[in-house]
Design a protein around this motif. Structure first.
Motif, PDB file in Angstrom:
ATOM      1  N   LEU A  84       0.858  -1.177   0.000  1.00 30.53           N
ATOM      2  CA  LEU A  84       0.000   0.000   0.000  1.00 30.53           C
ATOM      3  C   LEU A  84       0.894   1.225   0.000  1.00 30.53           C
ATOM      4  CD1 LEU A  84      -2.700   1.500   0.260  1.00 30.53           C
ATOM      5  CD2 LEU A  84      -2.552   1.156   2.732  1.00 30.53           C
ATOM      6  N   GLU A  85       0.780   2.040  -1.042  1.00 32.00           N
ATOM      7  CA  GLU A  85       1.554   3.278  -1.150  1.00 32.00           C
ATOM      8  C   GLU A  85       0.599   4.458  -0.983  1.00 32.00           C
ATOM      9  OE1 GLU A  85       4.325   3.708  -4.462  1.00 32.00           O
ATOM     10  OE2 GLU A  85       3.970   1.591  -4.910  1.00 32.00           O
ATOM     11  N   LEU A  86       0.863   5.268   0.032  1.00 35.27           N
ATOM     12  CA  LEU A  86       0.068   6.468   0.262  1.00 35.27           C
ATOM     13  C   LEU A  86       0.916   7.667  -0.115  1.00 35.27           C
ATOM     14  CD1 LEU A  86      -1.634   5.526   3.640  1.00 35.27           C
ATOM     15  CD2 LEU A  86      -2.471   5.191   1.303  1.00 35.27           C
ATOM     16  N   GLN A  87       0.565   8.303  -1.210  1.00 40.54           N
ATOM     17  CA  GLN A  87       1.281   9.460  -1.739  1.00 40.54           C
ATOM     18  C   GLN A  87       0.926  10.706  -0.913  1.00 40.54           C
ATOM     19  OE1 GLN A  87       3.542   9.162  -4.296  1.00 40.54           O
ATOM     20  NE2 GLN A  87       3.179   6.962  -4.163  1.00 40.54           N
ATOM     21  N   PRO A  88       1.645  11.821  -1.103  1.00 41.89           N
ATOM     22  CA  PRO A  88       1.462  13.001  -0.241  1.00 41.89           C
ATOM     23  C   PRO A  88       0.041  13.563  -0.149  1.00 41.89           C
ATOM     24  CG  PRO A  88       3.457  13.236  -1.520  1.00 41.89           C
ATOM     25  CD  PRO A  88       2.757  12.008  -2.034  1.00 41.89           C
ATOM     26  N   LYS A  89      -0.774  13.425  -1.198  1.00 39.98           N
ATOM     27  CA  LYS A  89      -2.122  13.997  -1.157  1.00 39.98           C
ATOM     28  C   LYS A  89      -3.202  12.953  -0.854  1.00 39.98           C
ATOM     29  CE  LYS A  89      -0.940  17.943  -3.913  1.00 39.98           C
ATOM     30  NZ  LYS A  89      -1.229  18.792  -5.057  1.00 39.98           N
ATOM     31  N   ALA A  90      -2.790  11.772  -0.412  1.00 35.89           N
ATOM     32  CA  ALA A  90      -3.747  10.711  -0.072  1.00 35.89           C
ATOM     33  C   ALA A  90      -4.565  11.107   1.143  1.00 35.89           C
ATOM     34  CB  ALA A  90      -3.010   9.407   0.193  1.00 35.89           C
ATOM     35  N   ARG A  91      -5.869  10.835   1.069  1.00 38.59           N
ATOM     36  CA  ARG A  91      -6.793  11.087   2.174  1.00 38.59           C
ATOM     37  C   ARG A  91      -7.688   9.861   2.297  1.00 38.59           C
ATOM     38  NH1 ARG A  91      -3.481  14.307   2.389  1.00 38.59           N
ATOM     39  NH2 ARG A  91      -3.595  16.562   2.307  1.00 38.59           N
ATOM     40  N   ILE A  92      -7.627   9.182   3.441  1.00 36.33           N
ATOM     41  CA  ILE A  92      -8.458   8.000   3.667  1.00 36.33           C
ATOM     42  C   ILE A  92      -9.282   8.209   4.923  1.00 36.33           C
ATOM     43  CG2 ILE A  92      -8.484   5.524   4.157  1.00 36.33           C
ATOM     44  CD1 ILE A  92      -5.807   5.317   2.686  1.00 36.33           C
ATOM     45  N   VAL A  93     -10.589   8.015   4.794  1.00 39.22           N
ATOM     46  CA  VAL A  93     -11.483   7.997   5.948  1.00 39.22           C
ATOM     47  C   VAL A  93     -12.028   6.578   6.003  1.00 39.22           C
ATOM     48  CG1 VAL A  93     -13.546   8.924   7.016  1.00 39.22           C
ATOM     49  CG2 VAL A  93     -12.056  10.436   5.683  1.00 39.22           C
ATOM     50  N   GLY A  94     -11.421   5.756   6.846  1.00 41.49           N
ATOM     51  CA  GLY A  94     -11.797   4.357   6.939  1.00 41.49           C
ATOM     52  C   GLY A  94     -10.623   3.543   7.447  1.00 41.49           C
ATOM     53  N   ASP A  95     -10.888   2.313   7.818  1.00 43.83           N
ATOM     54  CA  ASP A  95      -9.844   1.436   8.329  1.00 43.83           C
ATOM     55  C   ASP A  95      -8.967   0.937   7.191  1.00 43.83           C
ATOM     56  OD1 ASP A  95     -10.899   1.816  10.826  1.00 43.83           O
ATOM     57  OD2 ASP A  95     -11.976  -0.091  10.874  1.00 43.83           O
ATOM     58  N   VAL A  96      -7.694   0.718   7.509  1.00 43.90           N
ATOM     59  CA  VAL A  96      -6.701   0.316   6.517  1.00 43.90           C
ATOM     60  C   VAL A  96      -6.031  -0.975   6.969  1.00 43.90           C
ATOM     61  CG1 VAL A  96      -4.538   0.987   5.390  1.00 43.90           C
ATOM     62  CG2 VAL A  96      -6.287   2.713   5.845  1.00 43.90           C
ATOM     63  N   ARG A  97      -5.997  -1.961   6.062  1.00 42.49           N
ATOM     64  CA  ARG A  97      -5.295  -3.227   6.312  1.00 42.49           C
ATOM     65  C   ARG A  97      -4.261  -3.404   5.210  1.00 42.49           C
ATOM     66  NH1 ARG A  97      -8.285  -8.248   7.710  1.00 42.49           N
ATOM     67  NH2 ARG A  97      -6.357  -8.558   8.833  1.00 42.49           N
ATOM     68  N   TYR A  98      -3.070  -3.869   5.585  1.00 39.49           N
ATOM     69  CA  TYR A  98      -1.966  -3.900   4.622  1.00 39.49           C
ATOM     70  C   TYR A  98      -0.981  -5.007   4.966  1.00 39.49           C
ATOM     71  CZ  TYR A  98       0.337  -1.730   8.529  1.00 39.49           C
ATOM     72  OH  TYR A  98       0.822  -1.503   9.784  1.00 39.49           O
ATOM     73  N   GLU A  99      -0.196  -5.390   3.979  1.00 37.32           N
ATOM     74  CA  GLU A  99       0.940  -6.293   4.179  1.00 37.32           C
ATOM     75  C   GLU A  99       2.187  -5.446   4.416  1.00 37.32           C
ATOM     76  OE1 GLU A  99       3.058  -9.758   4.625  1.00 37.32           O
ATOM     77  OE2 GLU A  99       0.886  -9.633   4.369  1.00 37.32           O
ATOM     78  N   VAL A 100       2.455  -4.512   3.491  1.00 39.09           N
ATOM     79  CA  VAL A 100       3.558  -3.551   3.610  1.00 39.09           C
ATOM     80  C   VAL A 100       2.979  -2.170   3.333  1.00 39.09           C
ATOM     81  CG1 VAL A 100       5.784  -2.786   2.674  1.00 39.09           C
ATOM     82  CG2 VAL A 100       5.281  -5.231   2.845  1.00 39.09           C
ATOM     83  N   LEU A 101       3.362  -1.189   4.147  1.00 38.14           N
ATOM     84  CA  LEU A 101       2.840   0.168   4.017  1.00 38.14           C
ATOM     85  C   LEU A 101       3.973   1.138   3.740  1.00 38.14           C
ATOM     86  CD1 LEU A 101       0.575   2.323   4.384  1.00 38.14           C
ATOM     87  CD2 LEU A 101       1.135   2.312   6.824  1.00 38.14           C
ATOM     88  N   GLU A 102       3.781   1.976   2.701  1.00 40.59           N
ATOM     89  CA  GLU A 102       4.703   3.071   2.399  1.00 40.59           C
ATOM     90  C   GLU A 102       3.864   4.343   2.431  1.00 40.59           C
ATOM     91  OE1 GLU A 102       7.442   2.679  -0.948  1.00 40.59           O
ATOM     92  OE2 GLU A 102       6.865   4.716  -1.520  1.00 40.59           O
ATOM     93  N   MET A 103       4.193   5.230   3.379  1.00 42.67           N
ATOM     94  CA  MET A 103       3.376   6.432   3.573  1.00 42.67           C
ATOM     95  C   MET A 103       4.252   7.669   3.471  1.00 42.67           C
ATOM     96  SD  MET A 103       0.788   7.072   6.709  1.00 42.67           S
ATOM     97  CE  MET A 103      -0.219   8.522   6.843  1.00 42.67           C
ATOM     98  N   HIS A 104       3.907   8.547   2.540  1.00 49.43           N
ATOM     99  CA  HIS A 104       4.662   9.783   2.330  1.00 49.43           C
ATOM    100  C   HIS A 104       4.164  10.872   3.265  1.00 49.43           C
ATOM    101  CE1 HIS A 104       6.747   8.744  -1.518  1.00 49.43           C
ATOM    102  NE2 HIS A 104       5.865   7.763  -1.443  1.00 49.43           N
ATOM    103  N   PRO A 105       5.019  11.820   3.626  1.00 51.46           N
ATOM    104  CA  PRO A 105       4.585  12.952   4.446  1.00 51.46           C
ATOM    105  C   PRO A 105       3.439  13.695   3.757  1.00 51.46           C
ATOM    106  CG  PRO A 105       6.974  12.922   4.278  1.00 51.46           C
ATOM    107  CD  PRO A 105       6.458  11.885   3.325  1.00 51.46           C
ATOM    108  N   GLY A 106       2.426  14.027   4.523  1.00 53.62           N
ATOM    109  CA  GLY A 106       1.264  14.724   3.988  1.00 53.62           C
ATOM    110  C   GLY A 106       0.045  13.828   3.849  1.00 53.62           C
ATOM    111  N   ALA A 107       0.263  12.524   3.705  1.00 56.89           N
ATOM    112  CA  ALA A 107      -0.863  11.589   3.598  1.00 56.89           C
ATOM    113  C   ALA A 107      -1.603  11.528   4.929  1.00 56.89           C
ATOM    114  CB  ALA A 107      -0.351  10.206   3.204  1.00 56.89           C
ATOM    115  N   LEU A 108      -2.928  11.429   4.876  1.00 58.41           N
ATOM    116  CA  LEU A 108      -3.744  11.406   6.090  1.00 58.41           C
ATOM    117  C   LEU A 108      -4.654  10.179   6.118  1.00 58.41           C
ATOM    118  CD1 LEU A 108      -4.957  15.113   6.299  1.00 58.41           C
ATOM    119  CD2 LEU A 108      -3.180  14.030   7.660  1.00 58.41           C
ATOM    120  N   ILE A 109      -4.783   9.586   7.298  1.00 59.05           N
ATOM    121  CA  ILE A 109      -5.698   8.462   7.507  1.00 59.05           C
ATOM    122  C   ILE A 109      -6.536   8.766   8.739  1.00 59.05           C
ATOM    123  CG2 ILE A 109      -5.915   6.007   8.032  1.00 59.05           C
ATOM    124  CD1 ILE A 109      -3.136   5.640   6.760  1.00 59.05           C
TER     125      ILE A 109
END
Length: 132
Positions: A84-109
């Motif tokens: 799961l790659e979350l780029q800087p403008k990613a916005r997620i409202v909800g639960d997240v399940r992943y094997e490997v997570l890559e999250m850039h600064p600025g992404a919000l969950i």
């Protein structure tokens, strides 16, 4: 994972910018969303899959694929079986399940982060890291 030995599946489908779909989308291989989807977006489980949700895209529903790249908005649960790659403008409202997570600064969950294998320590990859 997505090492050099395995090539990524091709992106064969596109929901273009300015397009709004209502209903569930099931896909194989790869899908890119630049528009708006009101419904679940789920990869067919038989083959490896990649889902790209671009900066201008919006999904209201469940998202599930092997490799998921998000730079837009998702309102609903997200599940990635590989990366799961979350780029800087990613916005997620909800639960997240992943094997490997890559999250850039600025992404919000706004939701709970949980690894798919609950008993193991999750694999996190720092996006700003220079390590390959």
């Amino acid at each position: 994972m997505w090492s050099g030995k395995k090539s990524q599946p091709p992106i064969r489908s596109l929901v273009g910018e300015g397009t709004r779909l209502s209903g569930e989308i099931r896909f194989r291989d790869g899908l890119r969303i630049d528009g708006e989807v009101h419904g679940d977006v789920i990869a067919d489980g038989e083959a490896r899959s990649i889902l790209v949700i671009s900066e201008k895209a919006r999904v209201l529903g469940k998202v599930k694929a092997d490799h998921v790249i998000i730079n837009g908005e998702v309102t609903g649960p997200v599940e990635s079986n590989e990366l799961l790659e979350l780029q800087p403008k990613a916005r997620i409202v909800g639960d997240v399940r992943y094997e490997v997570l890559e999250m850039h600064p600025g992404a919000l969950i706004e939701g709970e982060l949980r690894p798919l294998k609950a008993g193991e320590r999750p694999a996190l990859k720092l996006a700003a890291s220079n390590d390959a």
